[in-house]
Design a protein around this motif. Structure first.
Motif, short mmCIF file in Angstrom:
data_model
loop_
_atom_site.label_atom_id
_atom_site.label_comp_id
_atom_site.label_asym_id
_atom_site.label_seq_id
_atom_site.Cartn_x
_atom_site.Cartn_y
_atom_site.Cartn_z
N UNK A 37 -69.13 -36.81 48.38
CA UNK A 37 -67.69 -37.08 48.41
C UNK A 37 -67.07 -36.48 49.66
N UNK A 38 -66.18 -37.23 50.30
CA UNK A 38 -65.44 -36.73 51.45
C UNK A 38 -64.17 -36.04 50.97
N UNK A 39 -63.35 -35.60 51.91
CA UNK A 39 -62.09 -34.96 51.55
C UNK A 39 -61.05 -35.96 51.04
N UNK A 40 -61.33 -37.26 51.19
CA UNK A 40 -60.42 -38.31 50.72
C UNK A 40 -60.84 -38.72 49.32
N UNK A 41 -59.98 -38.60 48.31
CA UNK A 41 -60.36 -38.97 46.94
C UNK A 41 -60.84 -40.42 46.85
N UNK A 42 -62.00 -40.61 46.24
CA UNK A 42 -62.56 -41.94 46.08
C UNK A 42 -63.39 -42.44 47.23
N UNK A 43 -63.45 -41.68 48.33
CA UNK A 43 -64.20 -42.09 49.51
C UNK A 43 -65.47 -41.25 49.63
#
Length: 215
Positions: free
Chosen positions: A166-172
């Motif tokens: 998981x990246x720092x962007x939710x859902x990405x």
């Protein structure tokens, strides 16, 4: 062109159809998810004669490996592999919207970046005659500008992810060469699997919270 309607929102769009993208698509389909895999048609290792270090595929050609992966996904109706380049991605309210080079806009609940890398090759006359044969690339890249606000690792410029991709962007999510310093096909495939499991778990939790399961 308008984006897809609410009833047509996919579970996951995967950008990139290398080892990470194909592996993630396979696992997500086994979880009965609706997935679109977008392939720009320019794999990083296309010039290489063979790749090694992948159990059961040691000595395979890159094209052979990718074709086997594509063929195995063909029997799953809810996975679509499309020859298409994603030119833009944005995060909205509980969904991502990707724009294809054709102008088509597609909505999904989650987005996986499995784009790999783009190599900066030396501008030496005659270099391409040897590239992938006796001259080989190094893992330096200039592959992203991503629009979505990802954080990057200072030491190698890769997309920064947690242990579940998981990246720092939710859902990405991000997997493969774009997200790690280890530039191996087998490692990219493993990361795609880990990302797919994490994404499916996130979808299950979201469905449970919304009451979609068992409705």
């Amino acid at each position: 062109m308008p984006s897809s309607s609410v009833s047509e929102i996919l579970d996951v769009v995967i950008v990139g159809v290398g080892a990470a993208g194909l592996s993630a698509a396979l696992v997500l389909r086994r979880c009965l998810r609706r997935v679109l895999v977008c392939d720009a048609g320019s794999p990083r290792n296309a010039p290489a004669r063979i790749f090694n270090g992948y159990l059961s595929r040691d000595g395979s050609t890159p094209g052979e490996f990718l074709q086997i992966g594509r063929d195995q996904l063909q029997r799953y109706e809810t996975v679509e592999l499309r020859q298409a380049k994603v030119t833009h991605a944005e995060r909205g309210d509980r969904r991502f919207t990707v724009t294809l080079e054709s102008g088509e806009r597609i909505d999904s609940r989650l987005l996986l970046l499995a784009t790999g890398l783009v190599d900066e090759l030396p501008q030496i006359e005659g270099f391409m005659k040897f590239y992938g044969k006796t001259a080989h690339n190094c893992p330096y890249c200039d592959a992203w500008e991503q629009q979505l606000g990802c954080e990057f690792c200072a030491e190698d410029g890769c997309i920064q992810c947690d242990e579940k991709a998981a990246t720092c962007i939710p859902g990405l999510y991000a997997a493969g060469n774009a997200s790690r310093g280890v530039q191996l096909v087998i490692a990219a495939a493993a990361e795609g699997t880990l990302a797919a499991v994490a994404m499916n778990n996130a979808l299950v939790e979201a469905d449970a919270e919304s009451g979609a399961l068992g409705a």
